[in-house]
Design a protein around this motif. Sequence first.
Motif, PDB file in Angstrom:
ATOM      1  N   HIS A 480       0.833  -1.225   0.000  1.00 38.48           N
ATOM      2  CA  HIS A 480       0.000   0.000   0.000  1.00 38.48           C
ATOM      3  C   HIS A 480       0.861   1.266   0.000  1.00 38.48           C
ATOM      4  O   HIS A 480       1.040   1.938   1.031  1.00 38.48           O
ATOM      5  CB  HIS A 480      -1.015   0.011   1.132  1.00 38.48           C
ATOM      6  N   PRO A 481       1.365   1.658  -1.179  1.00 38.99           N
ATOM      7  CA  PRO A 481       2.472   2.626  -1.271  1.00 38.99           C
ATOM      8  C   PRO A 481       2.192   4.023  -0.729  1.00 38.99           C
ATOM      9  O   PRO A 481       3.124   4.698  -0.298  1.00 38.99           O
ATOM     10  CB  PRO A 481       2.749   2.684  -2.778  1.00 38.99           C
ATOM     11  N   THR A 482       0.938   4.483  -0.768  1.00 41.80           N
ATOM     12  CA  THR A 482       0.676   5.853  -0.321  1.00 41.80           C
ATOM     13  C   THR A 482       0.067   5.914   1.065  1.00 41.80           C
ATOM     14  O   THR A 482      -0.036   7.002   1.645  1.00 41.80           O
ATOM     15  CB  THR A 482      -0.268   6.590  -1.288  1.00 41.80           C
ATOM     16  N   GLY A 483      -0.356   4.767   1.616  1.00 41.63           N
ATOM     17  CA  GLY A 483      -0.933   4.745   2.952  1.00 41.63           C
ATOM     18  C   GLY A 483      -2.327   5.325   3.054  1.00 41.63           C
ATOM     19  O   GLY A 483      -2.839   5.533   4.161  1.00 41.63           O
ATOM     20  N   ARG A 484      -2.984   5.573   1.934  1.00 42.50           N
ATOM     21  CA  ARG A 484      -4.306   6.193   2.012  1.00 42.50           C
ATOM     22  C   ARG A 484      -5.343   5.212   2.567  1.00 42.50           C
ATOM     23  O   ARG A 484      -5.226   4.002   2.414  1.00 42.50           O
ATOM     24  CB  ARG A 484      -4.759   6.678   0.634  1.00 42.50           C
ATOM     25  N   LEU A 485      -6.366   5.752   3.212  1.00 41.13           N
ATOM     26  CA  LEU A 485      -7.569   5.021   3.568  1.00 41.13           C
ATOM     27  C   LEU A 485      -8.733   5.780   2.947  1.00 41.13           C
ATOM     28  O   LEU A 485      -9.002   6.926   3.313  1.00 41.13           O
ATOM     29  CB  LEU A 485      -7.738   4.924   5.085  1.00 41.13           C
ATOM     30  N   LEU A 486      -9.395   5.166   1.990  1.00 35.28           N
ATOM     31  CA  LEU A 486     -10.444   5.857   1.263  1.00 35.28           C
ATOM     32  C   LEU A 486     -11.499   6.411   2.218  1.00 35.28           C
ATOM     33  O   LEU A 486     -11.933   5.731   3.147  1.00 35.28           O
ATOM     34  CB  LEU A 486     -11.102   4.899   0.271  1.00 35.28           C
ATOM     35  N   LEU A 487     -11.891   7.651   1.975  1.00 38.49           N
ATOM     36  CA  LEU A 487     -12.924   8.347   2.733  1.00 38.49           C
ATOM     37  C   LEU A 487     -12.538   8.586   4.192  1.00 38.49           C
ATOM     38  O   LEU A 487     -13.329   9.109   4.970  1.00 38.49           O
ATOM     39  CB  LEU A 487     -14.264   7.587   2.695  1.00 38.49           C
ATOM     40  N   ARG A 488     -11.304   8.210   4.559  1.00 35.10           N
ATOM     41  CA  ARG A 488     -10.886   8.339   5.957  1.00 35.10           C
ATOM     42  C   ARG A 488      -9.629   9.189   6.096  1.00 35.10           C
ATOM     43  O   ARG A 488      -9.550  10.033   6.969  1.00 35.10           O
ATOM     44  CB  ARG A 488     -10.648   6.954   6.551  1.00 35.10           C
ATOM     45  N   ARG A 489      -8.630   8.941   5.258  1.00 36.79           N
ATOM     46  CA  ARG A 489      -7.440   9.777   5.310  1.00 36.79           C
ATOM     47  C   ARG A 489      -6.765   9.749   3.944  1.00 36.79           C
ATOM     48  O   ARG A 489      -6.764   8.726   3.255  1.00 36.79           O
ATOM     49  CB  ARG A 489      -6.466   9.315   6.397  1.00 36.79           C
ATOM     50  N   PRO A 490      -6.155  10.870   3.540  1.00 37.16           N
ATOM     51  CA  PRO A 490      -5.375  10.871   2.300  1.00 37.16           C
ATOM     52  C   PRO A 490      -4.041  10.181   2.531  1.00 37.16           C
ATOM     53  O   PRO A 490      -3.663   9.868   3.660  1.00 37.16           O
ATOM     54  CB  PRO A 490      -5.189  12.365   2.020  1.00 37.16           C
ATOM     55  N   GLY A 491      -3.326   9.924   1.462  1.00 37.31           N
ATOM     56  CA  GLY A 491      -1.992   9.357   1.603  1.00 37.31           C
ATOM     57  C   GLY A 491      -1.031  10.348   2.231  1.00 37.31           C
ATOM     58  O   GLY A 491      -1.279  11.548   2.273  1.00 37.31           O
ATOM     59  N   VAL A 510       4.855  -3.500  -7.163  1.00 37.05           N
ATOM     60  CA  VAL A 510       4.066  -2.494  -6.443  1.00 37.05           C
ATOM     61  C   VAL A 510       2.668  -3.065  -6.174  1.00 37.05           C
ATOM     62  O   VAL A 510       2.023  -3.599  -7.074  1.00 37.05           O
ATOM     63  CB  VAL A 510       3.962  -1.185  -7.233  1.00 37.05           C
ATOM     64  N   GLU A 511       2.243  -2.928  -4.945  1.00 32.24           N
ATOM     65  CA  GLU A 511       0.959  -3.502  -4.545  1.00 32.24           C
ATOM     66  C   GLU A 511      -0.218  -2.640  -4.962  1.00 32.24           C
ATOM     67  O   GLU A 511      -0.186  -1.416  -4.841  1.00 32.24           O
ATOM     68  CB  GLU A 511       0.935  -3.681  -3.023  1.00 32.24           C
ATOM     69  N   ILE A 512      -1.268  -3.298  -5.444  1.00 29.24           N
ATOM     70  CA  ILE A 512      -2.608  -2.718  -5.485  1.00 29.24           C
ATOM     71  C   ILE A 512      -3.354  -3.411  -4.354  1.00 29.24           C
ATOM     72  O   ILE A 512      -3.775  -4.559  -4.486  1.00 29.24           O
ATOM     73  CB  ILE A 512      -3.303  -2.949  -6.837  1.00 29.24           C
ATOM     74  N   ASN A 513      -3.442  -2.737  -3.228  1.00 30.86           N
ATOM     75  CA  ASN A 513      -4.069  -3.341  -2.058  1.00 30.86           C
ATOM     76  C   ASN A 513      -5.563  -3.442  -2.315  1.00 30.86           C
ATOM     77  O   ASN A 513      -6.248  -2.444  -2.542  1.00 30.86           O
ATOM     78  CB  ASN A 513      -3.785  -2.493  -0.824  1.00 30.86           C
ATOM     79  N   ALA A 514      -6.100  -4.671  -2.282  1.00 25.09           N
ATOM     80  CA  ALA A 514      -7.464  -4.925  -2.724  1.00 25.09           C
ATOM     81  C   ALA A 514      -8.521  -4.611  -1.676  1.00 25.09           C
ATOM     82  O   ALA A 514      -9.716  -4.691  -1.980  1.00 25.09           O
ATOM     83  CB  ALA A 514      -7.601  -6.384  -3.166  1.00 25.09           C
ATOM     84  N   SER A 515      -8.107  -4.258  -0.462  1.00 20.83           N
ATOM     85  CA  SER A 515      -9.116  -3.887   0.533  1.00 20.83           C
ATOM     86  C   SER A 515      -9.944  -2.728  -0.016  1.00 20.83           C
ATOM     87  O   SER A 515      -9.384  -1.722  -0.477  1.00 20.83           O
ATOM     88  CB  SER A 515      -8.445  -3.451   1.834  1.00 20.83           C
ATOM     89  N   PRO A 516     -11.275  -2.825   0.013  1.00 24.22           N
ATOM     90  CA  PRO A 516     -12.090  -1.727  -0.519  1.00 24.22           C
ATOM     91  C   PRO A 516     -11.921  -0.436   0.267  1.00 24.22           C
ATOM     92  O   PRO A 516     -12.360   0.619  -0.187  1.00 24.22           O
ATOM     93  CB  PRO A 516     -13.524  -2.262  -0.408  1.00 24.22           C
ATOM     94  N   TYR A 517     -11.255  -0.512   1.427  1.00 23.81           N
ATOM     95  CA  TYR A 517     -10.997   0.681   2.214  1.00 23.81           C
ATOM     96  C   TYR A 517      -9.650   1.320   1.863  1.00 23.81           C
ATOM     97  O   TYR A 517      -9.335   2.403   2.356  1.00 23.81           O
ATOM     98  CB  TYR A 517     -11.024   0.336   3.705  1.00 23.81           C
ATOM     99  N   ARG A 518      -8.869   0.658   1.028  1.00 23.05           N
ATOM    100  CA  ARG A 518      -7.568   1.201   0.602  1.00 23.05           C
ATOM    101  C   ARG A 518      -7.501   1.393  -0.921  1.00 23.05           C
ATOM    102  O   ARG A 518      -7.342   2.481  -1.413  1.00 23.05           O
ATOM    103  CB  ARG A 518      -6.434   0.260   1.041  1.00 23.05           C
ATOM    104  N   LEU A 519      -7.532   0.299  -1.672  1.00 19.70           N
ATOM    105  CA  LEU A 519      -7.326   0.325  -3.127  1.00 19.70           C
ATOM    106  C   LEU A 519      -6.127   1.209  -3.468  1.00 19.70           C
ATOM    107  O   LEU A 519      -6.214   2.156  -4.250  1.00 19.70           O
ATOM    108  CB  LEU A 519      -8.598   0.775  -3.848  1.00 19.70           C
ATOM    109  N   ASP A 520      -5.024   0.865  -2.860  1.00 25.38           N
ATOM    110  CA  ASP A 520      -3.785   1.623  -2.925  1.00 25.38           C
ATOM    111  C   ASP A 520      -2.710   0.661  -3.453  1.00 25.38           C
ATOM    112  O   ASP A 520      -2.447  -0.362  -2.798  1.00 25.38           O
ATOM    113  CB  ASP A 520      -3.450   2.110  -1.510  1.00 25.38           C
TER     114      ASP A 520
END
Length: 589
Positions: A480-491, A510-520
């Motif tokens: 999860h390269p940018t550390g973002r949490l969708l709708l919760r915090r920016p990277g 490079v990871e595409i983190n599949a958690s719907p709360y990340r997608l990072d």
Amino acid sequence: MAELKGEGRAAELDPDTGELMGGRKALVSALKRTADLLDVLGEDGFRANAYRGAARSLEGVTAELGELAGRAFKGVPKVGPGIAAELTAYVQSGVFGPLAEIEAQIPPGVLTLFRVRGLGPKKIRALWDAGIVSLQTLWEAAQDGRLAALKGFGARSAATLSDAAEFALASQSRQFMSIGLGLGMQLARWLDALEPRVAGELRRGLDTVGTLRLTVTGTAGQVLAALAGHVDDLRAEAGKPLVTGCLEGLPVEVGFAPAGARGALDLTFGGGPEYRLRVRARATELGLHLSGRGLRRGEDVLDTPSERDVLRELQLPYLPPEHRENEHLALRDLPPEADLIAVRDVRALLHTHSTWSDGAASIADMAREAARLDFAGDGASYLGTGDHSGAAHYANGLDAGRLAQQLREVRELQAAGVPLVAGAEVDILEDGSLDYPDDLLAQLDYVVASVHSGFTLDSARQTERLIRAASHPLVTVLGHPTGRLLLRRPGYPLDLDAVLTACAERGTVVEINASPYRLDLDWRVALRWRDRLRFAINTDAHSLAGLQDVRYGVLAARKAALTPAHVINTLTRPELLAFVQAQRAARGA
């Protein structure tokens, strides 16, 4: 239940097959939400802990939701008769009674405070007691000094919460892809007799959703009859082939057309704004008129039952729905839809967590579930362990000694025929070094390196930190390269292109983190870098149900125009091990 916006629904869509998925995750979310709200109300902690215990147990069971409900949840640890009855009623009705009852006792604005990063139940209660009862009043209190003066907060906390509240305010009209798809499929079930299809942001697979859009073959009257009693504020829009309403706090738009005009309706409802302008302009060039009512030549409606029929008349190529965004329209080398990665291409479910750290199931159970899912259908699916390292103490991270013990367990399971590869999610420390020594990392089959702390470093230091980690000879994947949490915090702030350049030069995946709360990593960035990098679609699963999150990562990868060749999760186990060995050899590891 407006603030849940679908978390209590028991249906989700598998974007690869179009089939409904089980709703155990939604059920678990309802239990956790109930526990948090009980804490806000200050009720006896025993009841809240009972719901949390039940949620954790349900994360670890392998049975399908229907099977659990069929036996009234008997045999599930920490699910007593009372909670079992509540869960059974939830599966039958789609409403978790205790949660609805508790939500009714809390002002709606207070519920929105859960969207703010850094706020838990106790702090939310303190804010409520101080009269801070919404995102807007939280932001205002941070600006005028009232928040800093509150006991337990302070100036530094107020500054952080100000930024978090501002981000939450900007995001509050949207919802996670997973919840949007679940609600969209619920709408589709109610509209089943009218050939419903998801449209708009749902169909295009955007990472968050602002409006639930569907299309049907039928009339306004048929749509109104099908959705009556289910959708709030339901009405037909005058002069438009459109019925609107609201479901669980999200706007609903259902377009309708007769069968011969369905293609035009799907095309205009299924593209981004720039794409719709383009196809309409092309129609005008040819002396035609395109709208949701059909493709017309003068007063005549052309027979176009499918999108391809419309595009044939317009002499335009067919673009997959995922590629109908402005970012795609200027590109000429996008692969055809048939070549895009699909869930059925995924064999390796990497970067997963077990009870060794903060997961809900054992490694053996996670591996068996991966084999049972077998998305590729060839019996070659396997699990990659990825528990936290010691620096993640809050997640029961493994120190070097515990990792060595876990590695022995994995090797024993492998020898017994369990489909596994041994890995770890290693914390990237603030100076860019890793949380395990190299001699231990070298014993693992693969390594994911991720940031879990130090988010406030300035951009230069954060960039240097990630470049150093991505350049490490034993790092397989940058998590999860940018550390973002969708709708919760920016990277966190960083020069992402500089980090990805280092990954490309060193061959780091490079990871595409599949958690719907990340997608990072974000699909827009992956699209720009798709010809220079290899990617991993990783579930980051902390439970059995979380393994199915791979479908959200696949949607993001499809928007990035990735094919199976771009993604290491399509490799068989021998191929993955060979890939890692070649990667290490090229770096002199």
